[in-house]
Design a protein around this motif. Structure first.
Motif, PDB file in Angstrom:
ATOM      1  N   TYR A 173       0.691  -1.184  -0.138  1.00  0.00           N
ATOM      2  CA  TYR A 173       0.087   0.185   0.040  1.00  0.00           C
ATOM      3  C   TYR A 173       0.914   1.319   0.046  1.00  0.00           C
ATOM      4  O   TYR A 173       0.651   2.236  -0.835  1.00  0.00           O
ATOM      5  N   SER A 199      -7.406   1.689  -7.960  1.00  0.00           N
ATOM      6  CA  SER A 199      -7.552   1.628  -6.407  1.00  0.00           C
ATOM      7  C   SER A 199      -6.682   0.858  -5.958  1.00  0.00           C
ATOM      8  O   SER A 199      -6.064  -0.058  -6.405  1.00  0.00           O
ATOM      9  N   SER A 201      -5.695  -1.763  -3.785  1.00  0.00           N
ATOM     10  CA  SER A 201      -6.053  -3.025  -3.467  1.00  0.00           C
ATOM     11  C   SER A 201      -5.564  -4.221  -4.246  1.00  0.00           C
ATOM     12  O   SER A 201      -5.442  -4.010  -5.795  1.00  0.00           O
ATOM     13  N   HIS A 209     -11.884   2.452  -4.261  1.00  0.00           N
ATOM     14  CA  HIS A 209     -11.325   2.558  -3.029  1.00  0.00           C
ATOM     15  C   HIS A 209     -10.955   4.069  -2.866  1.00  0.00           C
ATOM     16  O   HIS A 209      -9.891   4.361  -3.681  1.00  0.00           O
ATOM     17  N   THR A 210     -11.607   4.788  -2.130  1.00  0.00           N
ATOM     18  CA  THR A 210     -11.158   6.249  -2.056  1.00  0.00           C
ATOM     19  C   THR A 210      -9.921   6.501  -1.038  1.00  0.00           C
ATOM     20  O   THR A 210      -9.342   5.487  -0.699  1.00  0.00           O
ATOM     21  N   SER A 230     -12.076   1.574  -9.885  1.00  0.00           N
ATOM     22  CA  SER A 230     -11.997   0.052  -9.421  1.00  0.00           C
ATOM     23  C   SER A 230     -11.016  -0.663  -9.948  1.00  0.00           C
ATOM     24  O   SER A 230     -10.288  -0.371 -11.162  1.00  0.00           O
ATOM     25  N   PHE A 425      -6.576  -4.681   2.898  1.00  0.00           N
ATOM     26  CA  PHE A 425      -6.817  -3.940   1.817  1.00  0.00           C
ATOM     27  C   PHE A 425      -8.006  -4.351   0.563  1.00  0.00           C
ATOM     28  O   PHE A 425      -7.999  -3.560  -0.370  1.00  0.00           O
ATOM     29  N   HIS A 428     -10.390  -1.854   2.416  1.00  0.00           N
ATOM     30  CA  HIS A 428     -10.021  -0.553   2.829  1.00  0.00           C
ATOM     31  C   HIS A 428     -10.603   0.457   2.081  1.00  0.00           C
ATOM     32  O   HIS A 428     -10.168   0.614   0.765  1.00  0.00           O
ATOM     33  N   HIS A 429     -11.038   1.633   2.669  1.00  0.00           N
ATOM     34  CA  HIS A 429     -11.591   2.894   2.086  1.00  0.00           C
ATOM     35  C   HIS A 429     -12.734   2.431   1.234  1.00  0.00           C
ATOM     36  O   HIS A 429     -12.681   3.389  -0.003  1.00  0.00           O
ATOM     37  N   SER A 430     -13.363   1.231   0.966  1.00  0.00           N
ATOM     38  CA  SER A 430     -14.505   1.117   0.169  1.00  0.00           C
ATOM     39  C   SER A 430     -15.669   0.755   0.449  1.00  0.00           C
ATOM     40  O   SER A 430     -15.816   0.649   1.585  1.00  0.00           O
ATOM     41  N   ASP A 433     -16.173  -2.162   3.429  1.00  0.00           N
ATOM     42  CA  ASP A 433     -15.853  -1.972   4.814  1.00  0.00           C
ATOM     43  C   ASP A 433     -17.092  -1.886   5.577  1.00  0.00           C
ATOM     44  O   ASP A 433     -17.696  -0.656   6.014  1.00  0.00           O
TER      45      ASP A 433
END
Length: 463
Positions: A173, A199, A201, A209-210, A230, A425, A428-430, A433
């Motif tokens: 990451y 993203s 991931s 994923h932001t 994505s 991941f 994560h941030h998607s 979650d």
């Protein structure tokens, strides 16, 4: 020579043996109580259920973040701590607006819809959206080599994937996150009109994923919109570009940057019985991104940290040091809460000796990463036999946590809980979650592991 070394060897052996624990039987019993209580009478899962399913995503400055502050403050008050309070902190406010929309348009005019998510801190596209040709790059050096002539007026597509060779996915990451955080800043220098970022991931799916981004020193008039695509979308776009280099990408996002607003860190403490003016901290961040409900990032860390103090109260453990739980606000897009706490303890000249953070998800705990000197690393590693029954084996030197790191230089030991990272991941941030991805037992094991290290640090102190 062997004779001369013999006393040294004996001394080293005895020191290592004694360093394992001054009272290994008592410590082993205490750890057993902590784990048993967390697994049979825990509260972390119940608290997280409410945070995730009743409140939801808690982006800094949002109504949901405000609800989370009030909820966790009330829960800490119910624990009967010696003190609970809110620490004011000004935080950035950014809103996503209506759901983003994007498609790839080939030279033939055929459109293929794809999935994107605006990056936190980005400006919106024009009202009717943004359409332009795309240029794919994998690094800032590659971007610079292309230069303004080839980039101006185009959308830059950063498509560097996370390195699958890293076993610890956090390293992968870290090796790819610069394009998300600074991609728009770099692309704007060469006249790009927008940025699309792959993203972060390993998982191949349609969930973008932001994450936070920054324009750096870019003048506001030169800001360009930025979004994550994505991993499936990134693969498709890259493949189509090879077949049709003149294709166009359209995206529309409605996000907005507002003025800073007032929010709070939530803090509770148990007063130390021997060293009331020496502090130990356990914490996680209360804010989360808005596209999921923030269960793993970082609702898990928040409720595990609260559980540490609840376990101590439940077992009637009287800590020597004052132990604080700190629920930090605004880790995701500003780190204002962590910096505020560090600034305030420095201004008050409060002596902090230990801080432990959980911000890597609520998966099965594996151990800790440590930021401290050799003596403290050695002491913590000497406790490894106490953790072996619980399959905790990692006591490594490395990054501790974003919210506690601002204290570095004014604290003896920083530590981060290290859960198994293989699935983190993926979500994560998607939008993935969510609470259904939490395993109750794994969450509770993490809380007990944190409480165990806090107990040992409190008992024997930092070196």
């Amino acid at each position: 020579m062997k004779i001369k070394l013999f006393p040294t060897i004996i001394f080293t052996f005895l020191f290592s043996f004694l360093a394992i624990s001054q009272n290994p039987t008592k410590d082993s019993i205490m750890l057993k109580k902590l784990y048993n209580t967390a697994l049979t009478d825990g509260k972390a899962y119940e608290w997280l259920d409410y945070l995730s399913n009743e409140i939801g995503g808690r982006l800094s400055g949002s109504v949901e973040a405000e609800y989370a502050v009030k909820y966790t403050e009330a829960q800490l008050n119910e624990l009967g701590l010696d003190k609970v309070w809110l620490q004011p902190v000004m935080v950035p406010k950014w809103t996503r607006g209506f759901k983003e929309y994007a498609y790839i348009e080939g030279s033939s005019g055929i459109k293929t819809v794809t999935h994107i998510s605006a990056l936190g801190g980005s400006i919106p596209t024009p009202n009717l959206g943004l359409k332009a040709e795309v240029i794919e790059v994998h690094s800032f050096d590659e971007l610079a080599a292309l230069g303004k002539e080839k980039i101006e007026g185009k959308i830059v597509f950063f498509n560097r994937p996370m390195n699958p060779e890293f076993i610890h996915t956090g390293y992968a990451y870290g090796g790819a996150s610069d394009q998300r955080f600074s991609g728009a800043e770099h692309a704007a220098k060469f006249g790009a009109v927008g940025v699309i970022v792959r993203s972060l991931s390993h998982k191949m799916d349609d969930a973008p994923h932001t994450g936070a981004m920054s324009y750096g020193s870019t003048p506001e008039s030169k800001y360009i919109p930025a979004a994550a695509i994505s991993t499936n979308g990134a693969e498709l776009l890259s493949s189509l570009l090879k077949l049709d280099p003149n294709l166009k990408f359209y995206f529309k996002q409605n996000c907005k940057i507002w003025d800073d607003v007032l929010s709070y860190n939530v803090i509770g403490e148990i007063k130390g019985s021997v060293y009331p003016d020496r502090y130990m901290v356990v914490g996680g961040h209360l804010d989360s991104w808005d596209n999921g409900d923030g269960s793993h990032d970082d609702g898990a860390g928040v409720t595990q940290s609260m559980e540490v103090l609840r376990l101590f109260k439940k077992l009637n453990y009287k800590p020597k040091h004052t132990i604080r739980v700190v629920l930090f606000m605004n880790e995701e897009n500003g780190l204002r809460g962590g910096r505020k706490y560090a600034e305030e303890i420095k201004s008050k000249n409060e002596k902090h000796v230990f801080a432990l953070e959980s911000d890597s998800g609520g998966f099965t705990p594996r151990g800790f990463s440590l930021e401290t000197d050799a003596a403290n690393v050695a002491q913590i590693r000497s406790w490894a036999p106490l953790f072996e029954p619980y399959f905790i084996h990692l006591f490594t030197e490395g990054y501790s946590g974003a919210d506690i790191r601002p204290m570095k230089g004014n604290i003896d030991v920083l530590a981060g809980l290290q859960p198994d990272s293989q699935r983190y991941f993926d979500i994560h941030h998607s939008e993935n979650d969510t609470f259904d991805k939490i395993n109750k037992r794994e969450l509770e094991l993490g809380a007990a592991t944190m409480a165990s290290l806090m107990y040992l640090m409190d008992t024997y102190g930092a070196k």
